[in-house]
Write a protein that holds these residues in place. Sequence first.
Motif, mmCIF file in Angstrom:
data_model
loop_
_atom_site.group_PDB
_atom_site.id
_atom_site.type_symbol
_atom_site.label_atom_id
_atom_site.label_comp_id
_atom_site.label_asym_id
_atom_site.label_seq_id
_atom_site.Cartn_x
_atom_site.Cartn_y
_atom_site.Cartn_z
ATOM 1 N N GLY A 166 36.061 86.635 12.251
ATOM 2 C CA GLY A 166 36.835 87.869 12.207
ATOM 3 C C GLY A 166 37.234 88.282 10.812
ATOM 4 O O GLY A 166 37.854 89.331 10.631
ATOM 5 N N LEU A 167 36.928 87.442 9.807
ATOM 6 C CA LEU A 167 37.337 87.758 8.440
ATOM 7 C C LEU A 167 36.265 87.269 7.490
ATOM 8 O O LEU A 167 35.849 86.099 7.566
ATOM 9 N N GLY A 168 35.809 88.151 6.596
ATOM 10 C CA GLY A 168 34.788 87.771 5.642
ATOM 11 C C GLY A 168 35.308 86.792 4.610
ATOM 12 O O GLY A 168 36.507 86.782 4.288
ATOM 13 N N VAL A 169 34.392 85.968 4.092
ATOM 14 C CA VAL A 169 34.792 84.953 3.108
ATOM 15 C C VAL A 169 35.351 85.594 1.847
ATOM 16 O O VAL A 169 36.366 85.150 1.291
ATOM 17 N N PHE A 178 45.281 95.351 4.538
ATOM 18 C CA PHE A 178 43.986 94.679 4.485
ATOM 19 C C PHE A 178 43.728 93.809 5.718
ATOM 20 O O PHE A 178 42.614 93.770 6.228
ATOM 21 N N ASP A 179 44.760 93.069 6.199
ATOM 22 C CA ASP A 179 44.581 92.255 7.403
ATOM 23 C C ASP A 179 45.958 91.962 7.989
ATOM 24 O O ASP A 179 46.734 91.192 7.428
ATOM 25 N N LEU A 217 38.210 91.800 -5.798
ATOM 26 C CA LEU A 217 37.451 90.576 -5.509
ATOM 27 C C LEU A 217 36.463 90.810 -4.365
ATOM 28 O O LEU A 217 35.346 90.268 -4.368
ATOM 29 N N GLU A 218 36.871 91.634 -3.377
ATOM 30 C CA GLU A 218 35.972 91.903 -2.257
ATOM 31 C C GLU A 218 34.725 92.645 -2.728
ATOM 32 O O GLU A 218 33.615 92.371 -2.275
ATOM 33 N N THR A 236 41.691 80.520 7.307
ATOM 34 C CA THR A 236 40.520 79.677 7.567
ATOM 35 C C THR A 236 40.055 79.821 9.009
ATOM 36 O O THR A 236 38.842 79.926 9.298
ATOM 37 N N TYR A 237 41.020 79.851 9.942
ATOM 38 C CA TYR A 237 40.670 80.020 11.358
ATOM 39 C C TYR A 237 39.976 81.358 11.587
ATOM 40 O O TYR A 237 38.952 81.444 12.290
#
Length: 578
Positions: free
Chosen positions: A268-271, A152-153, A42-43, A261-262
């Motif tokens: 700090g995180l791409g959509v 990934f995170d 998806l990324e 969302t934060y």
Amino acid sequence: MIRRLIDVVGPEQARPVRRMIVALVVGAVLQGIAFALLVPVLEALFGSDPDEVWPWLWALLGVSVLYGAAYYWSLLIGFEAGATLSRSLHHRIGDRVAALPLGWFAPERVGQLGQLATKSVMDIMGVPAHLLRPLVTSFVTPVTVIALMYVFDWRLALAATLTVPLIVLVYRWSTGLSRLADVARSAAHAETGGRVVEFAQVQPVLRVFGRGPVRSGARLDDALRTQTDASRRVLVTGVPGLVGFVLVIQAAFTLILLTGTYLALDGGLGVAKLLALLVLAVRFTEPIAETAVLGSTLRTAGAALDRVAELLAQPTLPRSEDPKVPDGNAVRFEDVSFGYDGKPVLSGVSLTLGEGTMTALVGPSGSGKTTVSKLVPRFWDVDSGVVRVGGVDVRDIDPEVLMSRISVVFQDVYLFQGTILENIRVGRPTATDAEVREAARLARVEEIVHRLSDGWDAQVGEGGALLSGGERQRVSIARAILKNAPIVLLDEATASLDPENEQAVQDALSALTAGRTLLVIAHRLQTVAAADQILFLDEGRITEHGSHDELIAAGGRYASFWAERSRARDWSLTGQVF
């Protein structure tokens, strides 16, 4: 549950179950990896260069193919495991029941054993067929997903990890709410099963005494109401736990969503990566949520495993590690005491049944006569003292060797559903048809066969219900004659026979005494008088012993017994017709 399942099926039959668990774990891990691969897919799709998606798509396709192979493998093993479970459980239950002392078989066990061998076994068979897959997936797949989320995170992965203790805590709370109610429901089902069997068995008695359907079924109705109430309690107590578990799963996903969302708003995180990780978070919570739906089924299967495990844990009569072979067939009781559930029945009983002799055991009802006959084949172990066969303590004889030396005809005869010929052959399965028919002739079963249209192939019905009491007794005596064992125990064996057939059977039984040890419990005068020795049992003690003439001359309890039976034999009914 998995450990209990392996313990119940036994180490010999656990291999297919373990293989299935391995296949399911491999499949669940591959499923988690496939879900994780959605993140780079998806990324890449939402990124600046969509062509970068192809390597990830090929990887996803490869993992999916492997998952499909593991899924197919687990299905094949699941069918094998289900068949193995059915066969293994019935064999293990049957072997354990056959080895339990008779004191375990209280009347309420009928419904419990019926439910155990049918519903409980079916519930356990459903574990590999329907429950192991979602059970393994609900734990292994989320663990795999969380582990790969850290790649990934780590922040979202940490948020997911922090929800796990709360999920486990609420799950245990929800299952604990219904556990006691499930136990009560299982007991109610067993009670109802026993009442249904009882209601069917006693129909002749109920109808003879004018008990109509409403009055005669009162105990069954009570059991059914108890079962209904127990089922309602399971529902009432289970709903709060189910709702609470679903809510905590939703709360876990909400926490991950808020964290993501934060991080996205903070830059700090791409959509694109956030959307992919949220899809992964859904795959983390979804398998766990499925356990809420399976909760009742899991508890039912767990309760079934507990019931079977409880039966398999029941102590059997211990076997000697160094079994001895009896020398001869004399039977001795040496200061034997025994009781049921702490209530004494025999106290200090000593007696000898000489080899090749006939001993009659006489006494009032409840004096312990039948108990004596059941201690010889070691249906129970004595509380104190020793029972010896051929000079050897029966506890030191291999049970198969002991039973091979004993034929038993009890007062209450049970015939297996099948033909007359099959029921007689139980005495010695390897006997020829000619030997079976000779035993039947000696016990006067031939007369029964000739009266029935199907002859030797006539069905006796469940428990022998299609035959009269005397006919069932003769079939049972034919079994004992066919077995040709050196020790014969007869408990009121001729009680249900008419005088003519009693004489014929008595003549056949007399032929067995040569070289055999014969114990007869009887009230019939002719049987008692013909014995080599007579033992009078009263309140669990041998109060008189000797031959018939010696005991009559002594003028004790046996003489009174003989006089009463003699007067009863001369009774006649008179009446006047108006």
